[in-house]
Design a protein around this motif. Sequence first.
Motif, short mmCIF file in Angstrom:
data_model
loop_
_atom_site.label_atom_id
_atom_site.label_comp_id
_atom_site.label_asym_id
_atom_site.label_seq_id
_atom_site.Cartn_x
_atom_site.Cartn_y
_atom_site.Cartn_z
N GLY A 33 0.90 -1.16 0.01
CA GLY A 33 -0.15 -0.01 -0.02
C GLY A 33 0.84 1.52 0.13
O GLY A 33 2.12 1.34 -0.16
N LEU A 34 0.24 2.39 0.18
CA LEU A 34 0.92 3.72 0.49
C LEU A 34 0.71 4.25 1.76
O LEU A 34 -0.32 4.18 2.16
N ARG A 35 1.82 4.95 2.19
CA ARG A 35 1.82 5.60 3.38
C ARG A 35 1.60 7.18 3.07
O ARG A 35 2.46 7.51 2.21
N LEU A 36 0.83 7.70 3.63
CA LEU A 36 0.54 9.20 3.64
C LEU A 36 0.96 10.16 4.61
O LEU A 36 0.74 9.83 5.82
N GLU A 37 1.56 11.47 4.58
CA GLU A 37 1.87 12.33 5.20
C GLU A 37 1.04 13.43 5.07
O GLU A 37 0.82 13.98 3.73
N LEU A 38 0.28 14.03 6.19
CA LEU A 38 -0.70 14.95 5.92
C LEU A 38 -0.16 16.26 6.58
O LEU A 38 0.61 16.24 7.41
N ASP A 39 -0.53 17.32 6.01
CA ASP A 39 -0.16 18.89 6.66
C ASP A 39 -0.97 18.73 8.24
O ASP A 39 -0.25 19.44 9.18
N ASP A 40 -1.86 18.04 8.46
CA ASP A 40 -2.51 17.99 9.86
C ASP A 40 -2.91 16.62 10.29
O ASP A 40 -3.82 16.42 9.65
N LEU A 41 -2.16 16.32 11.31
CA LEU A 41 -2.60 15.13 11.76
C LEU A 41 -4.01 14.72 12.12
O LEU A 41 -4.77 13.62 12.13
N PHE A 42 -4.81 15.66 12.60
CA PHE A 42 -6.13 15.61 13.21
C PHE A 42 -6.95 15.53 12.19
O PHE A 42 -8.14 15.24 12.54
N VAL A 43 -6.55 15.76 10.87
CA VAL A 43 -7.79 15.51 9.76
C VAL A 43 -7.46 14.16 9.14
O VAL A 43 -8.00 13.77 8.09
#
Length: 413
Positions: free
Chosen positions: A222-232
């Motif tokens: 799969g793919l692991r994603l980094e988000l700009d805000d972990l709370f979303v």
Amino acid sequence: MLDRLPLLIGLRYVRAKRRNHFISFISLTSMLGLMLGVAVLILVLSVMNGFDHELRTRILGMVPHAKIESRAGLVEWEALAEELMQRERVIGAAPFVEQQGMFSSAGRNEGAMVNGIHPEWEDRVSIIGRHMQQGSLDDLAPGEWNVVLGSLLARHLGVGVGDRVTLLVPEASITPAGVFPRLKRFTVSGIFSVGADLDANLAYANIEDMQTLARLGDAVGGLRLELDDLFVAASETRAIINQLGTGYRGTDWTFTHGNLFQAIQMEKRMIALLLTVIIAVAAFNIVSTLVMVVTDKHADIAILRTIGATPRSIMGIFMVQGMAIGVIGIAVGVGFGVLLALTISDLIGWVESALGIKFLDAGVYFISDLPSRLHWSDVRDIVAAAFGLTFLSTIYPAWRAARVQPAEVLRYE
């Protein structure tokens, strides 16, 4: 002059030596209680802020904010990664292959999660590259069967860089000789340390090697994603799955570490509430102090009233006295609490070195040292609450002082 009377006399009563030493003792106790309550509250909230920060930066820097997987594996993962990177919230994507297994070396066995990663893509979603003690992620070349271990995992196995370890995966291989567990020998090419429990149960290998071991062919897990805000993460993961349609599934960090984060937030609120009660108790001790002072100063109050002091001025005198006691206690408490909050990590480290003990074991707790992060907004709120409680505690004794009748007091003098 009468306008300044409450301030001058109130401060004079604070400095004056009293005939009744018990009143002085109660005043000192109130001051020390405020100091201790404010200092401890600042320190504890700073430590809780530190745990919160470490969870966000260390743990959630290693754990993906979100994972997108497919039941059949992802073959065209590069195109999917580029598509997801177009989303506003997604700032990084990297492929992975996860394999739960058990490492063995010289009779020692330790379970771990082995992540197959692409070294060039991993920095987009993980801080692992910045926490390498030995070796580098670039050593995870395809076909070399190298592995990077967490520092605690390597210590438990008794291995270092260059040593060989055997990975046993919970899948069987069927051969003409029978059914055998699937084994593979790896060479330790690096060791990382983030100072968290992940050091004891996480390892990294090249994604192509893990594809071969998991028999995935060209597909990745799969793919692991980094988000700009972990709370979303939760809402963003749902939106991505809705966009991709059936055949995909997604998880986010709240499934693995959400309870820990919520526990820290709950503990922070409850500890703040409990320690605020300590401040309240100390503040309301001022009530006892001022009531006894008012009783002791009946004659002084009567004289002040006869020379023109108003009931409002009398109230002001004792409110100034109570607030002065509170200000001193709060100010000393803030100074002491801020000093402890800024130095507690080094202080605990020194105690651990001097005594040869470890207060936080990364095998039990999610970090191995005591963090502290001072937020001035917390200090502001604590000071405001302490001032508010102190002010409320001065109202009743000051009101009683204002109701003293000069004629009744001076009749027996």
